[in-house]
Design an enzyme around this catalytic site. Structure first.
Site, PDB file in Angstrom:
ATOM      1  N   THR A 138       0.819  -1.213   0.000  1.00  0.00           N
ATOM      2  CA  THR A 138       0.000   0.000   0.000  1.00  0.00           C
ATOM      3  C   THR A 138       0.857   1.269   0.000  1.00  0.00           C
ATOM      4  OG1 THR A 138      -1.675  -1.196   1.224  1.00  0.00           O
ATOM      5  CG2 THR A 138      -1.815   1.194   1.292  1.00  0.00           C
ATOM      6  N   GLY A 177       2.557  -2.943   8.274  1.00  0.00           N
ATOM      7  CA  GLY A 177       2.777  -3.253   9.684  1.00  0.00           C
ATOM      8  C   GLY A 177       4.207  -3.718   9.924  1.00  0.00           C
ATOM      9  N   GLU A 421      -7.543  -5.513   3.777  1.00  0.00           N
ATOM     10  CA  GLU A 421      -7.739  -6.683   2.914  1.00  0.00           C
ATOM     11  C   GLU A 421      -8.858  -6.468   1.901  1.00  0.00           C
ATOM     12  OE1 GLU A 421      -5.706  -9.075   2.688  1.00  0.00           O
ATOM     13  OE2 GLU A 421      -4.528  -8.705   4.494  1.00  0.00           O
TER      14      GLU A 421
END
Lengths: 659, 659
Positions: A138, A177, A421
């Site tokens: 992303t 993350g 997701e």
């Protein structure tokens, strides 16, 4: 001791809680094994969530890293293997409050997308935590639409390297993350350019921090994206690249490769990637959505059996709030939904395991169906799960709003599942696209996948129910759901066709139908969820006590869906206003029936007090004592009050003389 | 510079933003005065919200106390008076991020419930902040049901004192704002006992902390209740009393008194209290619900005009997400709702001002109507406001989930409004009780209040609309809403009557109807909101440009309500399936029309960037730059990473040699 109000609820159970728990787990043995793991983890102070509600983002992160490293050591000591039931139990028990989760995605992406040589080099290092990986897809300006990514990787034949760049601010990696403060490496997705030609998005292994002192590598700017609504323990990161070079060997090359002279070669099928993405969507549902919904139900229902408010009958003591019809109408449909989703999750996993076996046998026929299912159910389950947790929170009044209830944390975390997701609207429209295709195929007499054969059974008619008990017959309500789903799909298809025939461009026609298409996709998933609940209940015929209460929950789930969407059932006259009255009567009757077993039904989820981490939801129902004890530990009561000396004392210092 | 995507949206405005802003404020002069105050406040660093998203509960509290004390000084310097427009502007501008708010309720309760002597003694002290007051009503075990409070006040004739006690844990005061760490005094509500007889709940002025060193007074245990979902800046407190004595003079005695010998005397009307409670419910709506909804719309709509995602038309650049029908369907009805609620808020204030004047003339006739209105609209506005903010948050995808977007804070705060000042379900049932009474009266030919006269016009029939443009006629959709509200109220009344006639006890019959009664009350409020929007638009006939766009919003608000609740309109055949198709077509058409003016419509709310405090919502649309700048200031990037040295370094230290 247990609050007598709660003890009384348990004496009245119409079924064996222990049997239901075993049934939910799959077997009594699995329940025993889970409980043993939970006990081992919870008795270890490293895993204590006790002070979680008082911690800052920095404290949460540090604790989560500590846990991840410690858990890794423990897993090695115990000899547990990845993907074993033990690891699943551990993750259930930790409620996701742990770092280095993306490290697993890093490994999985190399295993799936890497060549054998790449796997041999990187996987052992990652498995030993000698490097710490992340997954950088992303960007600030790009999420769901992968093709739009702007990071570039230009092949330099002279040095046999790729040169990675972030050409503008919207191309900065954002959200990955474990990347903000922990990772040493990442799999980064970038547009591949060779000799000036763009070959689309490809994955590269990239080192981002020094292995000596953890400082960013040359050309790398990396950091934490700051506070979020939840996930304080996760260091979601940003990453900016300026002429960062990686060797040619670092492009993951199971399916394609840039050869030394710059020749781009592609081989094998990429469909398997598609399957991986699809399966991740399903794999988050249990731990991130269904368990949190079950926890919220447990907290809210136990509290509602303890909390008393106003008088129901004049002259009597104040009533338990669970005895009010409006409170039942809030909570019991969420309870039924939690069970419905537990069962649909099992169904989806079975579907995927079958699909995976077919794919291993090089049969890719089921992929479109699996993709449509994973998209639609991810959206349905996360959406209803989120609104269910919110309803539970609000149903606990002021105390639900305290972090100590556990409900705000469940809510602020579960709502993220609607976004990550794949954004839910985008996903539902993918399901809709599949359904429209199947509907058109069915209309033309072509074969369609087994899960959607109902689309070829268009038989307009009227519901035969005559009495409210008729609506406790699964045949009756399933048929109503089926009719409704078919109608919404077929009318969307008709509108789409009409627009195109009247000269509207295809893409524009699609956009003009999306509000209705989204609704149709939801209706399909809702129908399948009801159908699967019915079939699950039928299979429980060897457990009479459990089957009976599950049948009630199934009926409630189905009738609540009709009661909440009467327009969709009334529209074509399949149900009449008189039918809606019968549905309403049956639905309200069911609330009173299930209310009697509400506490045992949440007890069966078998959460420990520690994993609920809620002053309102503990097994013993001593809610007021616990709120008071926990509040006293708050930092607001521990660290003096500097504001008094600085701002209030000057105001108050002469008051005494005037009183 | 302004992002060109956003600048383009503004060029296309079909109306004057400046005129609309003035119209919302009431006059251009008021807009100017508001802007001047906003500038004065925002230029002062004490009021900066810049680091708010990074602060702990302790830091937020300290900053809020600092502001409250500083603001008080500023108000005195400037000569502003309480309840002046200036103070209203200031509170709008501070977004409620200030302490000592309950001090005002403390003062108000003494002014309303205290004798002249009590007012003369306490109000000057409070006005000078020589004491700091709070308002202690809610207990751990008791909220909405005031009669159930358990704190006791026993009159001791020997010493002419009341002895206050917390007899058990559920009787502990819990939640009062400003009490946890700030207040020196509070108005505490307790069951009054004289000579062993209970006289019900009464208010007492109680000192809780020393004026010398701020330590709790003897017998007083007081502290902070810990972290909440929001309101980190407020020290909501707990209070336990053990034989705490207050002089007889401290019972607030405008309406009743305990005389020296213990004789209990009551005089005057208590109805005015009732009115106070009612008016507080309405007074929170503007700042705590409608402004936050407007802010959320501003952030989400500006962001959606800047964010691009996927291609709408093949071959073109990625499309603005605001151009997708599904995004319009999420955001534009929230925008219409924000306007609808702004107008209903004006209506409610006018209703209350009229009511207040009547009451001052000793005419209490309108009280039941005012109570029903304040209850129902508090519930409707907070419920739709909360879900509207949640929709805006989710519509911004991942970035909406970052605290830096401003949306999570708006959400976690607005959701509290559904709970405080009366739980929404309880409130709606009070509205329902009023509506049922009126309906029964109307059926018996008795007179009913003007706002519900529509209940006597039961004329079953069919909607005359023939074409989708017919549904842009307010007459057509108002009639549909009216029919629907009447039907839901009359059918609840019929069920209630039927149950009672068949022998069910009244209280039990009521409970069995509450799910339907709640729905009926919502339908009534929804109808009145649409009606008021229509009437507001009609009055704009001197401002043609604004009237036109407001008419579109009004139509959208009305048709969205039908589109989202088709079952309620189809049920009795007033609308047919063909009508629903026309409504849907008109509704979807309106989305495309309003989309063109969406950005100017939020610009008209006239929020400064500082008051939005959102990286996504700024006027210039430079969302990515701002997200990056703000993230870099996060404490997660400022304070090193202790977790590296402690946990990660030991894992990584030998890796280099293996790579």
């Amino acid at each position: 001791g247990v609050n007598p109000d709660l003890a009384g609820e348990r004496l009245a159970a119409s079924f064996s809680v222990e049997l239901l728990t075993a049934s939910l787990d799959g077997s009594a043995e699995r329940t025993r094994s889970r409980r043993a793991i939970v006990e081992a983890i919870e008795s270890d102070p490293v895993f204590s969530q006790e002070n979680q509600y008082f911690q800052s983002q920095n404290e949460r992160y540090e604790a989560a890293v500590k846990r991840a490293v410690y858990l890794q050591k423990k897993i090695r000591e115990m000899g547990w293997t990845e993907n074993s039931p033990e690891i699943q139990h551990i993750h259930r028990c930790l409620s996701g409050d742990i770092a280095l989760v993306l490290h697993r995605i890093f490994k999985r992406s190399i295993s799936v997308l890497g060549s054998d040589k790449q796997i041999d080099k990187w996987i052992p290092l990652a498995s030993d935590y000698q490097i710490i990986g992340s997954y950088a897809q992303t960007e600030l300006g790009h999420g769901t639409y992968l093709q739009g990514l702007e990071t570039t990787a230009v092949f330099d034949a002279a040095t046999q390297e790729f040169i990675l760049n972030t050409p503008k601010i919207s191309a900065m990696k954002w959200w990955p993350g474990d990347m903000g403060r922990s990772a040493t490496h990442t799999v980064v997705f970038a547009q591949l350019y060779v000799h000036g030609k763009c070959y689309g998005v490809h994955p590269f292994i990239l080192q981002i921090r020094s292995l000596q002192d953890h400082s960013p590598c040359p050309g790398v700017t990396v950091g934490d994206i700051g506070p979020k609504m939840s996930f304080q323990h996760t260091d979601n990161g940003f990453l900016q690249l300026q002429n960062v070079r990686v060797p040619r060997e670092n492009m993951l090359s199971k399916f394609c490769e840039v050869q030394p002279d710059g020749t781009y070669v592609r081989w094998g099928s990429q469909k398997i990637n598609y399957f991986t993405m699809t399966s991740v969507r399903i794999s988050v549902l249990a731990d991130e959505v269904i368990l949190p919904l079950m926890k919220a139900c447990t907290i809210a229902i136990r509290y509602s059996a303890v909390r008393r408010q106003s008088k129901l009958k004049p002259g009597e003591q104040e009533a338990k709030i669970l005895d009010y019809q409006t409170q039942q109408q809030k909570l019991l449909p969420q309870l039924a939904t939690a069970y419905a989703f537990h069962f649909i999750n099992i169904y989806l996993h079975e579907l995927f395991n079958r699909g995976y076996q077919e794919i291993q046998g090089k049969n890719f026929d089921s992929l479109p169906e699996l993709h449509a299912f994973s998209s639609g159910f991810k959206a349905l389950v996360t959406q209803h799960g989120t609104s269910g947790v919110e309803i539970c929170l609000r149903a606990c009044g002021g105390h639900g709003y305290s972090l100590l209830s556990g409900l705000p944390s469940l809510y602020t975390r579960i709502i993220a599942s609607c976004i990550y997701e794949g954004e839910n609207t985008v996903l539902l429209l993918q399901t809709a696209r599949f359904l429209i295709k199947c509907f058109v195929a069915a209309s033309a007499g072509q074969p369609i996948p087994p899960s959607v054969t109902y689309l070829s059974s268009v038989k307009p008619g009227k519901c035969p129910a005559k009495d409210k008990v008729d609506f406790l017959s699964p045949e009756i309500y399933l048929k109503a759901y089926e009719q409704m789903a078919i109608r919404l799909i077929s009318s969307s298809a008709a509108k789409l066709q009409h627009l195109i025939q009247s000269g509207v461009a295809k893409y524009e026609a699609w956009n003009q139908c999306t509000v209705q298409l989204e609704k149709a996709a939801k209706a399909h998933c809702h129908y399948i969820t009801v159908k699967n609940f019915v079939e699950t209940v039928q299979k429980l015929d060897n457990k009479a006590g459990i089957q009976k209460i599950m049948k009630h929950l199934c009926d409630l789930f189905a009738l609540h869906g009709i009661f909440s969407n009467t327009g969709d059932f009334l529209y074509d006259g399949y149900l009449t206003a008189a039918h809606i009255d019968l549905v309403t009567a049956s639905y309200l009757d069911l609330l009173a029936v299930i209310r009697k077993d509400a506490v045992p039904l949440v007890d069966a989820f078998d959460f420990t007090d520690k994993s609920l981490n809620s002053a309102l939801g503990c097994y013993d129902g001593q809610v007021y004592q616990r709120l008071y004890e926990w509040a006293q530990k708050s930092p607001t009561n521990q660290q003096g009050n500097p504001a008094y000396g600085k701002y209030l004392k000057p105001l108050l210092q002469n008051t005494l003389s005037k009183l």
